[in-house]
Design an enzyme around this catalytic site. Structure first.
Site, short mmCIF file in Angstrom:
data_model
loop_
_atom_site.label_atom_id
_atom_site.label_comp_id
_atom_site.label_asym_id
_atom_site.label_seq_id
_atom_site.Cartn_x
_atom_site.Cartn_y
_atom_site.Cartn_z
N GLU A 245 0.68 -1.16 -0.06
CA GLU A 245 -0.05 0.29 0.13
C GLU A 245 0.85 1.33 -0.10
O GLU A 245 0.25 2.54 0.31
CB GLU A 245 -0.97 0.00 1.17
CG GLU A 245 -1.96 -0.81 0.81
CD GLU A 245 -3.17 -0.76 2.02
OE1 GLU A 245 -4.54 -1.28 1.83
OE2 GLU A 245 -2.90 -0.35 3.17
N LYS B 30 -6.10 -18.69 2.80
CA LYS B 30 -7.43 -18.89 2.13
C LYS B 30 -8.62 -18.66 3.07
O LYS B 30 -9.24 -19.84 3.17
CB LYS B 30 -7.40 -20.47 1.33
CG LYS B 30 -8.25 -20.55 0.26
CD LYS B 30 -8.10 -21.92 -0.58
CE LYS B 30 -8.97 -21.93 -1.55
NZ LYS B 30 -9.78 -23.10 -1.93
N GLY B 31 -8.85 -17.52 3.54
CA GLY B 31 -9.62 -17.25 4.63
C GLY B 31 -9.95 -18.54 5.66
O GLY B 31 -9.24 -18.64 6.29
N ASP C 262 -16.08 -9.64 12.02
CA ASP C 262 -15.67 -8.73 10.72
C ASP C 262 -14.17 -9.46 10.34
O ASP C 262 -13.48 -9.57 11.34
CB ASP C 262 -15.37 -7.46 11.38
CG ASP C 262 -15.08 -6.50 10.39
OD1 ASP C 262 -14.77 -6.63 9.37
OD2 ASP C 262 -14.68 -5.49 11.02
N ASP D 41 -3.85 -9.13 8.14
CA ASP D 41 -2.72 -8.46 8.62
C ASP D 41 -2.39 -9.03 9.82
O ASP D 41 -1.01 -9.12 10.27
CB ASP D 41 -3.28 -6.81 9.05
CG ASP D 41 -3.68 -6.13 7.85
OD1 ASP D 41 -2.82 -6.28 6.80
OD2 ASP D 41 -4.55 -5.63 7.87
O1 RIB Z 1 -6.11 -4.97 5.65
C1 RIB Z 1 -7.20 -4.42 6.12
C2 RIB Z 1 -6.81 -2.82 5.83
O2 RIB Z 1 -6.66 -2.48 4.38
C3 RIB Z 1 -7.78 -1.85 6.34
O3 RIB Z 1 -7.53 -1.45 7.66
C4 RIB Z 1 -7.70 -0.90 5.35
O4 RIB Z 1 -7.19 0.39 5.63
C5 RIB Z 1 -6.79 -1.23 4.28
O5 RIB Z 1 -5.86 -0.64 4.15
#
Ligand code: RIB
Length: 349
Positions: A182, A259-260, A285, A291
């Site tokens: 990102e 894979k979820g 959620d 992450d």
């Molecule tokens: O992986 C989830 C994240 O992806 C979110 O917190 C959002 O900000 C995006 O970057």
């Protein structure tokens, strides 16, 4: 016979072709990480996370509208997010010493997010506030636990190769460097290059999906795509099921595909494919599950654990993360993951 909660060998070795990557993982890890000067195991690895910091603008709805349609949502809330920041927070909760390298805007979101990282125990001396830039935001729609996300990077664009270069010492001193996609790709490449120069293992979460150069991939120790990201990495049609085996031929022992709820698939040095089944939990959620997985995997790599144990721990940590709302809301602490793995349940503190 399958042992519950353990990775299971699902395919024997595929070919005898060995990796051409000069950056072999495991030999390196046992030299670089997991030990102090006397050779004792260190349980608080140093992890440097280089990546995005976003404010998540979350809308909950019972149904996502079609194009041109309006529906009434059920709730709106804001939460700290961004793949980089999320992974930094998850690493800190799991017991690592974490340094974050990233940028926010000089606006109220930026102040809040930097302060959030600091409160979570993440070192923020390499988190810059960029004047004239807006903090990155992610518009997230949550429908029955699953999400779709649009990220507007804003100040995350200011994570340049120069900015990464300024953090060279934090990279050199780390046991593991943890990256995502990102921030600008040349900054990711710079981080990989510096880590490689200092022989620091790199875990790269290739999200959001994009094709990456062979040169960049060769500097990565562990790559953690989901199925869709793997297909893109391989240059396949996005609708096609990713041909995991193609990556194996080049990077055996270095690819973990998530894979979820089904868990994760990973490869052994001999090109075998193992499956770590997911842990059944009640999903609130899924935002931030990937992450948490990456953070937990990096932590175990930093502790010098083998890939099987690292993937099992990461799968458990990410299962726990989906039982609470918000990307960082459900990220567990180390004691919670350990209790969950011991008892098969998560006890809230
Ligand atoms: O992986 C989830 C994240 O992806 C979110 O917190 C959002 O900000 C995006 O970057």
């Amino acid at each position: 016979m399958m042992e519950i909660g353990r990775g299971v060998l699902i395919e024997p070795r595929l070919t005898d072709q060995r990796s051409t990557s000069p950056f072999r993982l495991w030999g390196l890890l046992y030299v670089r990480t997991g030990k102090d000067e006397e050779g004792q195991r260190v349980n608080r690895p140093k992890i440097t996370v280089i990546g995005s910091i976003n404010m998540d603008l979350v809308t909950e709805t019972s149904r996502v509208p079609d194009l041109g349609e309006t529906v009434l949502g059920t709730r709106f809330s804001t939460h700290p997010g961004g793949k980089g920041a999320n992974q930094a927070v998850a690493c800190a909760r799991l017991g690592a010493d974490v340094t974050m390298v990233g940028c926010v805007g000089d606006d109220p979101f930026g102040k809040e997010l930097r302060e959030n990282l600091r409160k979570q125990g993440v070192a923020v001396s390499h988190v810059d506030s960029v004047s004239g830039e807006a903090t990155g935001v992610a518009s997230i729609v949550v429908e029955q636990g699953d999400n779709s996300i649009i990220v507007v990077p804003g100040a995350n664009h200011a994570v340049t190769p120069e900015k990464v270069g300024q953090a060279e010492e934090a990279i050199r001193e780390a046991d593991v460097v943890l990256l995502q996609l990102e921030i600008p790709i040349d900054a990711v490449a710079e981080a990989v290059g510096i880590a490689r120069r200092h022989q620091v293992p790199v875990v790269l979460n290739p999200a959001p999906a994009m094709e990456l150069s062979r040169e960049l991939l060769d500097g990565v120790s562990i790559l953690t795509p989901n199925e869709y990201e793997l297909a893109v990495l391989l240059g396949q049609d996005k609708e096609q099921e990713a041909d995991f085996r193609r990556m194996l031929a080049v990077y055996p022992g270095q690819v973990v595909m998530t894979k979820g709820g089904e868990g994760a698939f990973y490869t052994g040095e001999e090109q075998q494919v193992f499956h770590q089944p997911g842990f059944p939990v009640e999903v609130v959620d899924t935002t931030g599950a990937g992450d948490t997985f990456n953070a937990a995997l990096a932590l175990k790599v930093g502790q010098g654990e083998g890939l099987a144990e690292a993937v099992r721990y990461a799968t458990a940590a990410s299962a726990l993360s989906v039982t609470r709302f918000g990307a960082q809301g459900g990220m567990p602490h180390a004691v919670q993951v350990e209790a969950f793995l011991r008892r098969g349940e998560w006890e809230c503190p």
